[in-house]
Design a protein around this motif. Structure first.
Motif, short mmCIF file in Angstrom:
data_model
loop_
_atom_site.label_atom_id
_atom_site.label_comp_id
_atom_site.label_asym_id
_atom_site.label_seq_id
_atom_site.Cartn_x
_atom_site.Cartn_y
_atom_site.Cartn_z
N GLY A 24 -14.83 -131.85 -49.23
CA GLY A 24 -15.91 -132.50 -48.50
C GLY A 24 -15.45 -133.06 -47.15
N VAL A 25 -14.29 -133.67 -47.13
CA VAL A 25 -13.76 -134.22 -45.88
C VAL A 25 -13.47 -133.09 -44.90
CG1 VAL A 25 -11.78 -135.42 -44.84
CG2 VAL A 25 -12.92 -136.38 -46.85
N LYS A 26 -12.91 -131.99 -45.38
CA LYS A 26 -12.65 -130.84 -44.51
C LYS A 26 -13.96 -130.28 -43.94
CE LYS A 26 -8.27 -129.38 -46.48
NZ LYS A 26 -7.55 -128.36 -47.27
N ALA A 27 -15.01 -130.24 -44.76
CA ALA A 27 -16.31 -129.77 -44.29
C ALA A 27 -16.85 -130.68 -43.20
CB ALA A 27 -17.29 -129.68 -45.46
N LEU A 28 -16.75 -131.99 -43.40
CA LEU A 28 -17.20 -132.95 -42.39
C LEU A 28 -16.42 -132.78 -41.09
CD1 LEU A 28 -17.54 -136.13 -44.62
CD2 LEU A 28 -19.43 -134.87 -43.53
N ASP A 29 -15.12 -132.64 -41.21
CA ASP A 29 -14.27 -132.48 -40.03
C ASP A 29 -14.60 -131.19 -39.29
OD1 ASP A 29 -11.89 -133.41 -38.45
OD2 ASP A 29 -11.11 -131.46 -39.12
N SER A 30 -14.90 -130.13 -40.01
CA SER A 30 -15.19 -128.83 -39.37
C SER A 30 -16.46 -128.88 -38.53
CB SER A 30 -15.31 -127.73 -40.43
OG SER A 30 -16.53 -127.80 -41.12
N LYS A 31 -17.36 -129.79 -38.85
CA LYS A 31 -18.61 -129.94 -38.09
C LYS A 31 -18.57 -131.15 -37.16
CE LYS A 31 -20.95 -126.46 -39.57
NZ LYS A 31 -21.34 -125.38 -38.67
N LYS A 32 -17.36 -131.64 -36.90
CA LYS A 32 -17.13 -132.69 -35.90
C LYS A 32 -17.74 -134.06 -36.25
CE LYS A 32 -15.18 -129.60 -33.25
NZ LYS A 32 -13.97 -129.10 -33.82
N VAL B 191 -16.93 -141.74 -49.16
CA VAL B 191 -16.60 -141.13 -47.88
C VAL B 191 -17.68 -141.56 -46.91
CG1 VAL B 191 -16.24 -138.99 -46.61
CG2 VAL B 191 -15.53 -139.14 -49.00
N ILE B 192 -17.28 -142.11 -45.78
CA ILE B 192 -18.21 -142.60 -44.77
C ILE B 192 -17.92 -141.82 -43.49
CG2 ILE B 192 -19.02 -144.61 -43.49
CD1 ILE B 192 -17.73 -146.30 -45.83
N ALA B 193 -18.96 -141.19 -42.95
CA ALA B 193 -18.78 -140.37 -41.75
C ALA B 193 -19.91 -140.64 -40.77
CB ALA B 193 -18.74 -138.90 -42.11
N GLY B 194 -19.60 -140.50 -39.50
CA GLY B 194 -20.58 -140.74 -38.45
C GLY B 194 -21.08 -139.46 -37.82
N LYS C 79 -27.76 -134.08 -40.49
CA LYS C 79 -28.26 -133.04 -41.41
C LYS C 79 -27.29 -131.88 -41.50
CE LYS C 79 -33.15 -134.09 -40.73
NZ LYS C 79 -34.41 -133.65 -40.14
N ALA C 80 -26.73 -131.48 -40.37
CA ALA C 80 -25.76 -130.37 -40.37
C ALA C 80 -24.51 -130.73 -41.16
CB ALA C 80 -25.39 -130.00 -38.93
N LEU C 81 -24.06 -131.97 -41.05
CA LEU C 81 -22.89 -132.42 -41.81
C LEU C 81 -23.18 -132.37 -43.31
CD1 LEU C 81 -21.83 -135.46 -39.60
CD2 LEU C 81 -20.56 -133.32 -39.87
N ALA C 82 -24.33 -132.90 -43.70
CA ALA C 82 -24.70 -132.89 -45.12
C ALA C 82 -24.83 -131.46 -45.64
CB ALA C 82 -26.01 -133.65 -45.32
N ASP C 83 -25.45 -130.60 -44.84
CA ASP C 83 -25.59 -129.20 -45.24
C ASP C 83 -24.24 -128.53 -45.43
OD1 ASP C 83 -28.36 -129.43 -45.15
OD2 ASP C 83 -28.57 -128.40 -43.21
N GLU C 84 -23.30 -128.83 -44.55
CA GLU C 84 -21.97 -128.21 -44.63
C GLU C 84 -21.21 -128.68 -45.86
OE1 GLU C 84 -18.93 -125.57 -43.17
OE2 GLU C 84 -21.08 -125.72 -42.94
N VAL C 85 -21.28 -129.96 -46.16
CA VAL C 85 -20.63 -130.47 -47.38
C VAL C 85 -21.22 -129.78 -48.60
CG1 VAL C 85 -20.29 -132.50 -48.85
CG2 VAL C 85 -19.97 -132.69 -46.38
N GLU C 86 -22.54 -129.74 -48.65
CA GLU C 86 -23.21 -129.09 -49.79
C GLU C 86 -22.86 -127.61 -49.90
OE1 GLU C 86 -27.33 -129.70 -51.79
OE2 GLU C 86 -27.40 -130.56 -49.75
N VAL D 22 -7.14 -139.98 -44.04
CA VAL D 22 -7.93 -138.77 -43.86
C VAL D 22 -7.06 -137.62 -43.37
CG1 VAL D 22 -9.83 -137.76 -42.53
CG2 VAL D 22 -10.07 -140.03 -43.52
N GLU D 23 -6.09 -137.91 -42.51
CA GLU D 23 -5.21 -136.85 -42.00
C GLU D 23 -4.47 -136.15 -43.13
OE1 GLU D 23 -5.24 -135.67 -38.91
OE2 GLU D 23 -6.83 -137.13 -38.55
N GLU D 24 -4.11 -136.89 -44.17
CA GLU D 24 -3.44 -136.26 -45.32
C GLU D 24 -4.38 -135.30 -46.04
OE1 GLU D 24 -0.25 -136.37 -46.57
OE2 GLU D 24 0.17 -137.33 -44.64
N LEU D 25 -5.65 -135.63 -46.10
CA LEU D 25 -6.63 -134.77 -46.76
C LEU D 25 -6.90 -133.50 -45.96
CD1 LEU D 25 -9.22 -137.49 -47.83
CD2 LEU D 25 -7.55 -136.35 -49.29
#
Length: 117
Positions: A10-18, A38-41, A49-56, A112-115
């Motif tokens: 999930g964290v990798k998905a969030l990171d991939s969409k900035k 996990v808290i993301a901005g 919405k794009a972040l949520a879609d990517e995690v899903e 987060v960097e470790e993940l």
């Protein structure tokens, strides 16, 4: 998948969409709600919405689906509940207003960097 694997994917998905300012709090010893928050901005509701879609999408590829989700309509605060990992995706103003980091400050912050390795 284990909770740690869900967390990592999930964290990798969030990171991939900035997503910005991703925080991971281990709350296992503080609440029965979940093991990790996990808290993301997001800079806009469209990005939220794009972040949520990517995690899903990424977790769905692994056969894992959220038990519940909330907030897709307004996209100011989207919650994806994977039981042991709960993702909170905030539009920047909502994140500042609700300040979950302060509310759960007793949680152990995970690097987060470790993940992302």
């Amino acid at each position: 998948m284990t909770d740690y694997e869900i967390l990592t994917e999930g964290v990798k998905a969030l990171d991939s969409k900035k997503a910005f300012d991703i925080k991971v709090l281990k709350v296992r010893d503080l609440t029965i709600l979940s093991n990790y928050f996990v808290i993301a901005g997001a800079s806009s509701t469209t990005q939220a919405k794009a972040l949520a879609d990517e995690v899903e999408f990424k977790l769905g590829e692994k056969g894992v689906n959220p038990r519940h989700y909330e907030g897709r309509q307004s996209a100011n605060w989207i919650v994806l509940d994977y039981v042991d990992v709960i993702f909170h995706i905030f539009h920047s103003e909502s994140r500042e207003f609700y300040d979950l980091e302060r509310l759960w400050q007793d949680g152990e912050e995970i690097d987060v960097e470790e993940l992302l390795k």
